[in-house]
Design an enzyme around this catalytic site. Structure first.
Site, PDB file in Angstrom:
ATOM      1  N   ASP A   8     -13.579  95.495 -24.613  1.00  0.00           N
ATOM      2  CA  ASP A   8     -12.398  94.661 -24.824  1.00  0.00           C
ATOM      3  C   ASP A   8     -11.376  95.451 -25.638  1.00  0.00           C
ATOM      4  O   ASP A   8     -11.739  96.145 -26.607  1.00  0.00           O
ATOM      5  CB  ASP A   8     -12.781  93.372 -25.578  1.00  0.00           C
ATOM      6  N   GLU A  47      -8.076  91.489 -20.660  1.00  0.00           N
ATOM      7  CA  GLU A  47      -8.205  92.850 -21.188  1.00  0.00           C
ATOM      8  C   GLU A  47      -9.664  93.265 -21.304  1.00  0.00           C
ATOM      9  O   GLU A  47     -10.001  94.179 -22.065  1.00  0.00           O
ATOM     10  CB  GLU A  47      -7.514  92.941 -22.553  1.00  0.00           C
TER      11      GLU A  47
END
Length: 615
Positions: free
Chosen positions: A454, A497
């Site tokens: 992430d 993301e």
């Protein structure tokens, strides 16, 4: 001399008549061959749809067009449209159906028109345009009752009732669906009878009448021979049986039947059936108290529903493109009709000049006629051979084109448009094969690592520099992951993301080196957005599969991904620009997987869970 010329002319005319009769017989033979080819393709599609049939359908269409057999040309267009419609190519399917309808209407073939209207109604139902679907069904019903011959109307009425009942089911009018479907009695049509019986059973289940549904599923109306040949019908039968068992309280039977059907859907486009089966499995496991499995299938059901919603949105966009293409095509046809009218007028004038010339030069024409006949026959033979060669080349080229388009369609459905990485849809289609036990050694495959990455403070990048800057960061991270992983690794755009990396045949220590290499590469990479350098870091969590929780208990790959996600959350909360990797469970845990996820950090600190960190 004049008598000899007339004698020669008469002989030529007799020869021309004989050749004309031979040509008519040849055309009749070609039409008979094309009709047999059409019957063969139609029978093949009744059992199941196959993309490999498209080249044969196109050859049939081109030869029918060349021969002037417009009815065969329209039927071939309908077949190609049905194949494309089955595989989700709604844009081209709508165009093909409209082309077939435009050819069939002037021919006064009501049976063919009914088949086209029913196909278009099915397409509109797939696009959830129920009002247009009902209008098409009404047109089909009018033709069946008013214009179709009695010997063909019975089967067509059965097809109409099937799709009218299906439309009522989609709209939630289950009682109306039962009234419509109960009126259809077609004992002699095996495939259609089975489809009607399954539709009636589903309507009974929708209002809770599982006894009637079970009776229908066990009756002779559902032909087992048809189910063996048709995969989609077989899956629908198992789905209906599993639903009936669930409503009857036979939860174990519902689970076994639903799992069998779910296995049949792997590698297919039956997303609707997959989501319904996953929902049935979740409900049955919940009733048996197995809430862990119920939660697992509910998550899969939610993912399948997301994929279905995305597919429906894409289908509606393609339908709008098809309407635009049809409007442009009609405009082009109007221009062509005007050009044809001008050409026809020019031809008439030219013909008048030729007739005047013939009146003035009658004797010269007699000799010229003989030459034209000989040259024309030679040209016809040469043109026929050239056409056959060109047709073979076109078949080969269009077969290659179809294969390439199929590859592009699959790539589009499995690829994230922003980063170029594979998406979740692709991951769910291959993960079961990746972790499937090796049949030759009767053991699981070697250990693999599930890794979640992430981007730190990604929202801040979007808020500060704009979403375009965020897209650049995502694309750059994707390029870094491609460079830092092996060819055998799976790199997936997991969402937002977040990225998922699956690394097969890798130990824990090798995984530490791999994720540390990725972390350093991201930390050191000179990201430039709007000519400004920015610092980007990432946090990573990973866990191994298979992961044992005791001697005989193995966590599923979904649970392993949850543990990797917990490691990612711990890395972001404690440090950021770091990684946390689970190695093993020190001893069998008495707590459930839910408690393991909630107490992840405390279990690591107490030594019950062995993990490595970068901080």
């Amino acid at each position: 001399m004049i008598r000899s010329v007339y004698f020669l002319l008469g002989y030529c005319l007799l020869s021309f008549g004989s050749w004309a009769n031979t040509s008519i017989e040849s055309n009749s033979s070609q039409r008979e061959d094309l009709s047999k080819m059409l019957m063969h393709l139609t029978d093949s599609l009744k059992e199941d749809y196959d993309l490999n049939l498209l080249p044969q359908v196109r050859v049939l269409r081109e030869q029918s067009k060349q021969l002037g057999a417009k009815d065969l040309q329209a039927r071939s267009l309908l077949l190609e449209g049905l194949i494309r419609q089955h595989f989700g190519d709604y844009k081209h399917s709508l165009v093909l159906h409209n082309d077939a309808l435009n050819i069939a209407k002037p021919l006064n073939l009501p049976t063919l028109e009914v088949q086209i209207y029913l196909a278009m109604a099915q397409l509109e139902m797939d696009l959830e345009r129920f009002r247009y679907a009902q209008q098409l069904l009404d047109q089909a019903y009018f033709l069946i009752t008013k214009q179709v011959a009695a010997d063909k109307a019975h089967a067509l009425m059965g097809e109409y009732m099937l799709w009218q009942g299906s439309l009522y089911l989609l709209k939630g009018s289950y009682r109306q669906a039962l009234v419509t479907l109960n009126d259809a009695t077609l004992a002699e049509y095996t495939l259609l009878t089975s489809k009607l019986a399954l539709a009636r059973a589903w309507a009974h289940l929708s209002i809770g009448e599982y006894q009637k549904a079970s009776k229908l599923l066990g009756s002779d109306l559902v032909k087992q021979s048809v189910l063996k040949r048709n995969l989609h019908l077989r899956v629908r039968y198992k789905l209906t049986s599993a639903t009936a068992a669930l409503q009857a309280g036979n939860f174990a039977t519902a689970i076994d039947t639903a799992k069998q059907a779910l296995n049949d859907t792997f590698g297919t486009r039956f997303l609707t059936e997959q989501s319904l089966l996953q929902n049935i499995l979740a409900g049955a496991h919940a009733q048996l108290g197995d809430f862990e499995q119920a939660h697992l299938y509910l998550k899969r059901f939610a993912l399948s529903q997301q994929a279905l919603n995305l597919q429906k949105r894409n289908n509606k966009l393609l339908q709008l493109e098809a309407q635009y293409s049809l409007a442009a095509q009609k405009q082009q046809l109007s221009v062509l009709e005007k050009d044809n009218a001008l050409q026809a007028q020019q031809l008439i004038q030219h013909q008048q000049q030729i007739d005047n010339a013939h009146l003035a030069q009658q004797r010269g024409v007699l000799g010229l006629l003989l030459i034209v006949l000989v040259v024309g026959f030679g040209y016809w033979r040469w043109h026929n051979k050239r056409y056959l060669i060109t047709l073979k080349q076109q078949v080969a080229e269009r077969t290659e084109e179809l294969a390439e388009r199929n590859k592009r369609l699959q790539a589009l459905s499995f690829t994230d448009s922003l980063t170029g990485l594979n998406n979740r849809h692709y991951f769910f289609s291959v993960i079961d094969a990746q972790i499937k036990p090796d049949a030759s050694t009767n053991s699981e495959k070697q250990e693999m690592i599930f890794c979640l990455l992430d981007i730190d403070h990604f929202k801040k990048v979007n808020d500060t520099y704009g979403h375009a800057a965020g897209d650049i960061v995502l694309q750059t991270i994707a390029d870094i992951l491609k460079q830092c992983t092996r060819e055998s690794d799976l790199v997936i755009r997991w969402g937002g993301e977040e990225f998922l990396i699956v690394m097969p045949n890798m130990t824990h220590n090798e995984a530490i080196e791999a994720v540390e290499r990725v972390r350093r590469q991201v930390e050191c990479f000179p990201f430039v957005v709007n000519e400004q350098p920015i610092q980007v870091t990432c946090s990573i969590g990973f866990a191994p599969y298979p992961l044992m929780n005791g001697a005989k208990s193995t966590l599923s790959w979904e649970q392993v991904i949850e543990l990797a996600d917990n490691g990612l959350y711990m890395a972001k909360k404690e440090h950021r620009n770091a990684w946390v990797g689970l190695q093993s469970l020190n001893q069998p845990l008495n707590s459930s997987i839910k408690q393991l996820n909630e107490d992840y950090r405390s279990l690591i600190n107490s030594g019950q869970v062995i993990a490595s960190t970068s901080y």
